[in-house]
Design a protein around this motif. Structure first.
Motif, PDB file in Angstrom:
ATOM      1  N   HIS A  82      16.588   4.114 -12.577  1.00 21.70           N
ATOM      2  CA  HIS A  82      17.434   3.204 -12.433  1.00 21.70           C
ATOM      3  C   HIS A  82      17.358   2.371 -11.316  1.00 21.70           C
ATOM      4  N   LYS A  83      17.492   3.422 -10.089  1.00 22.96           N
ATOM      5  CA  LYS A  83      17.968   2.658  -8.966  1.00 22.96           C
ATOM      6  C   LYS A  83      16.813   1.797  -8.453  1.00 22.96           C
ATOM      7  N   THR A  84      15.361   1.859  -8.879  1.00 24.16           N
ATOM      8  CA  THR A  84      14.423   0.982  -8.529  1.00 24.16           C
ATOM      9  C   THR A  84      14.517  -0.126  -9.318  1.00 24.16           C
ATOM     10  N   GLU A  85      14.935  -0.081 -10.633  1.00 28.85           N
ATOM     11  CA  GLU A  85      15.121  -1.267 -11.494  1.00 28.85           C
ATOM     12  C   GLU A  85      16.227  -2.029 -11.090  1.00 28.85           C
ATOM     13  N   VAL A 132      17.363  -2.400  -7.755  1.00 27.72           N
ATOM     14  CA  VAL A 132      16.777  -3.297  -6.769  1.00 27.72           C
ATOM     15  C   VAL A 132      15.835  -4.345  -7.205  1.00 27.72           C
ATOM     16  N   TRP A 133      14.855  -3.857  -7.719  1.00 24.28           N
ATOM     17  CA  TRP A 133      13.902  -5.166  -8.209  1.00 24.28           C
ATOM     18  C   TRP A 133      14.361  -6.034  -9.142  1.00 24.28           C
ATOM     19  N   THR A 134      15.747  -5.978  -9.495  1.00 28.12           N
ATOM     20  CA  THR A 134      16.418  -7.109 -10.116  1.00 28.12           C
ATOM     21  C   THR A 134      17.367  -7.968  -9.099  1.00 28.12           C
ATOM     22  N   ILE A 135      17.847  -7.006  -8.304  1.00 26.70           N
ATOM     23  CA  ILE A 135      19.169  -7.923  -7.460  1.00 26.70           C
ATOM     24  C   ILE A 135      18.215  -8.650  -6.469  1.00 26.70           C
ATOM     25  N   VAL A 136      17.130  -8.044  -5.805  1.00 29.52           N
ATOM     26  CA  VAL A 136      16.490  -8.881  -4.531  1.00 29.52           C
ATOM     27  C   VAL A 136      15.856 -10.295  -5.274  1.00 29.52           C
ATOM     28  N   PRO A 137      15.151 -10.140  -6.210  1.00 33.59           N
ATOM     29  CA  PRO A 137      14.794 -11.325  -6.795  1.00 33.59           C
ATOM     30  C   PRO A 137      15.859 -12.406  -7.088  1.00 33.59           C
ATOM     31  N   ALA A 138      16.999 -11.712  -7.559  1.00 33.18           N
ATOM     32  CA  ALA A 138      18.049 -12.799  -7.825  1.00 33.18           C
ATOM     33  C   ALA A 138      18.680 -13.141  -6.648  1.00 33.18           C
ATOM     34  N   LEU A 139      18.681 -12.492  -5.564  1.00 32.61           N
ATOM     35  CA  LEU A 139      19.393 -12.952  -4.477  1.00 32.61           C
ATOM     36  C   LEU A 139      18.567 -14.119  -3.652  1.00 32.61           C
ATOM     37  N   ILE A 140      17.020 -13.872  -4.061  1.00 36.05           N
ATOM     38  CA  ILE A 140      16.364 -15.187  -3.463  1.00 36.05           C
ATOM     39  C   ILE A 140      16.394 -16.082  -4.046  1.00 36.05           C
ATOM     40  N   LEU A 141      16.551 -15.996  -5.716  1.00 37.93           N
ATOM     41  CA  LEU A 141      16.723 -17.349  -6.261  1.00 37.93           C
ATOM     42  C   LEU A 141      18.066 -18.170  -6.002  1.00 37.93           C
ATOM     43  N   LEU A 142      18.986 -17.034  -5.798  1.00 34.19           N
ATOM     44  CA  LEU A 142      20.194 -17.911  -5.322  1.00 34.19           C
ATOM     45  C   LEU A 142      20.098 -18.564  -3.958  1.00 34.19           C
ATOM     46  N   PHE A 143      19.354 -17.953  -3.089  1.00 34.60           N
ATOM     47  CA  PHE A 143      19.097 -18.707  -1.887  1.00 34.60           C
ATOM     48  C   PHE A 143      18.359 -19.803  -2.044  1.00 34.60           C
TER      49      PHE A 143
END
Lengths: 251, 363
Positions: free
Chosen positions: A85-88, A90-101
């Motif tokens: 769960h924790k890995t999944e 992280v690998w959702t939130i980080v790309p989402a933040l990059i896209l937001l950026f």
């Protein structure tokens, strides 16, 4: 033998990155920029290329690693897991933040180039009507107003003065086309039924291709026009005047 | 099996590399022979057909290797200085193959692969007739007329402008002049073929020993008509006046009520070309035919799209000489130049111009 496929997949990031590395030396890179806002587009391009490039290399190496490490060992029993769960997360939130950026980073450029309210306050120079398979251009003429008797008609031949903001209206006669001049970093779909204002300012004189960038029929590939930025405002006016006189030939 | 898969991948990559390698320099291949024209086929005389085909092949060559009689080439073609005629025609036919053939056909018959989907149909060059010219009725176009069509296209039809068609900015003019020479070849060949067929139809017995003289006579006639076109340009007898409200009003009266002009009969009261005799009210089908046998209809003058050009002189010439090969007659003999100018102004008004000068008109 099975691990050989891992090496084949390794060729992908190697060739991918390698092509980008040698591209500028071969002239396979961005064409020259002659628009005032061109640098902003190119900067965004490079930022996004950097981010996606790093992600590309990381994911491809991960892929190669997994294919190599777990390449079909005979008799090995599969591990039954229910995900991590924790890995999944992280690998959702980080790309989402990059896209937001990225979304936030591009807002300014989009607003300045695309929102008519932010355009330079000049009257339209011309109306460009895309149609299968040509660009019909109607210059507003000396009175600066489209749709009057002094309008000058041209075909595929878009002229503009240098170092001055140029506003024009994009229309379509039939299907969806797209106005695209690479060196201006300007692209806009021409929608039937719509009149779309656009603007640019060229920093130097020259001639560049105007291409259609939306598949519009069998002639799409050769739907070419030419943008000519004249050497000076005076030369542009002289060209327009010459076109008007030819248009009014009565003998 | 996995080795096999790898081999397939490598073979596919190698194939793509070969297929795309140097694609731009692969030679252009032209396949086929000139078709016999309808006048020849109508004769239903295979012997005569063979004799005619033989002499045409001798003088005009084949699509793979086109030829043109040398003397006439000096008059009608624009071969670059120092370039052999054969080399120029080779460049010309390759350009035609690339840019024109898919509509205008291998033989210039206006029936290329794209043609069935088009209305109006592409021009059949074999009659040597062209609609939009600067010359008087019944005369050939000048070279400038045909260049103009290539530069501007024919607005309102699928014929595009070729001013920017070539790959580099500097090649455009070379290609346009060369293609025009090839069109001249197709036109002269087609016209000569028609005249030879007419001899047979008239009872002449064309045999191999008489064909050379017959060809020379007919071809010289064709060349003569082309050569004299430049002296037959329509020049208005009086210069164009200003587009005043009075002129436009006079033009309107001529359009609606003049017994010599009779514009309204085909162009309709509003100028949109829809009358029961031109366009079927139920189906929208075009009821009239042009000389090439294709459906045609009067221009919708309210659109402001002028196939032969929008300059006042173009509109003057359309009215003066008519549109050759179509039911649009020439009025140079029946209307005075001042009247034609008034009609030009009214036509422009119908298309949306001069509305400041003349917001509305009286009946």
């Amino acid at each position: 033998m099975k691990r050989l496929w891992a090496l084949v997949f390794l060729l992908v990031p190697i060739f991918g990155v390698g092509m980008f590395a040698i591209a500028p030396a071969h002239g396979w890179w961005l064409p020259e920029n002659v628009a005032t806002y061109g640098d902003r587009i190119d900067n965004l391009f490079n930022i996004i290329l950097g981010i996606t490039g790093v992600m590309f290399v990381l994911t491809q190496f991960a892929l190669v690693w997994f294919v190599w490490r777990y390449a079909g060992e005979e008799g090995r029993k599969a591990t039954y897991i229910h995900g991590h769960h924790k890995t999944e997360v992280v690998w959702t939130i980080v790309p989402a933040l990059i896209l937001l950026f990225i979304a936030l980073a591009q807002m300014g450029a989009w607003k300045d180039i695309k929102f008519p309210g932010n355009f330079p306050k000049v009257p339209p120079l011309a109306e460009v009507t895309a149609g299968q398979f040509e660009w019909r251009i109607r210059y507003a003429g000396e009175d600066g107003r489209l749709g009057t008797d002094d309008d000058v008609f041209a075909l595929n031949d878009f002229h503009a003065p240098p170092n001055a903001p140029v506003v024009f209206h994009l229309k379509s006669r039939d299907v969806i086309h797209s106005f695209f001049v690479r060196e201006l970093r300007l692209k806009q779909d021409a929608m039937p039924g719509m009149t779309i204002p656009m603007w640019f300012q060229a920093v130097k004189p020259g001639r560049w291709d105007l291409m259609c960038a939306e598949l519009c029929g069998w002639g799409h590939y050769k739907m070419k026009g030419r943008l000519t930025v004249e050497n000076s405002e005076a030369e542009f006016k002289a060209w327009l005047q010459k076109m008007k006189q030819e248009q009014e030939a009565a003998e | 099996m996995r080795v096999f898969g790898l081999l397939i991948v490598l073979v596919l990559i190698a194939f793509c590399a070969y297929a795309l390698h140097d694609a731009s320099r692969r030679p252009v291949v032209i396949v086929g022979e000139y078709a016999a024209g309808p006048d020849v086929r109508e004769l239903k005389k295979p012997d005569a057909e063979a004799v005619i085909a033989q002499v045409l092949r001798e003088k005009f060559g084949t699509p793979q290797e086109p030829k043109f009689p040398d003397e006439a080439a000096k008059d009608l073609l624009r071969v670059p200085a120092g370039k052999p005629l054969a080399q120029h025609l080779d460049f010309a036919v390759r350009t035609y193959r690339l840019r024109c053939l898919h509509c205008h056909g291998l033989s210039g018959d206006g029936n290329g692969p794209t043609a069935p989907f088009l209305l109006p149909r592409p021009r059949d060059f074999r009659r040597g007739d062209f609609k939009f010219t600067s010359t008087a009725g019944g005369e050939k176009p000048t070279r400038e007329d045909l260049l103009r069509t290539l530069h501007n296209g024919v607005p309102g039809t699928v014929m595009p402008s070729f001013a920017l068609a070539s790959a580099s900015f500097d090649e455009d003019e070379k290609e346009i002049e060369a293609v025009l020479d090839y069109v001249m070849l197709l036109a002269c060949r087609g016209q000569t073929e028609r005249l030879l067929a007419a001899r047979v139809k008239g009872g002449e017995d064309l045999k191999a020993d008489g064909i050379q003289d017959a060809f020379t006579e007919d071809f010289d006639f064709v060349v003569g008509r082309w050569k004299r076109a430049a002296s037959k340009v329509v020049k208005p007898e009086t210069p164009k006046p200003a587009a005043t409200a009075e002129s436009i009003q006079r033009g309107r009266v001529l359009f609606l009520r003049d017994k010599n002009a009779k514009c309204m009969e085909c162009h309709g009261e509003g100028g949109d070309g829809r009358t029961p005799s031109t366009i079927d009210p139920a189906t929208g089908e075009w009821l009239k035919r042009d000389d090439w046998g294709n459906p045609t209809c009067p221009a919708d003058l309210t659109k402001g799209v002028y196939r032969g050009g929008r300059r006042p002189i173009d509109l003057f010439r359309r009215i003066h000489a008519g549109i050759k090969g179509t039911p649009m007659p020439g009025f140079g003999g029946t209307l005075k130049a001042e009247q034609i100018w008034d009609l030009v102004h009214y036509v422009q008004w119908l298309g949306g111009m001069h509305r400041q000068v003349s917001p509305d008109l009286k009946e």
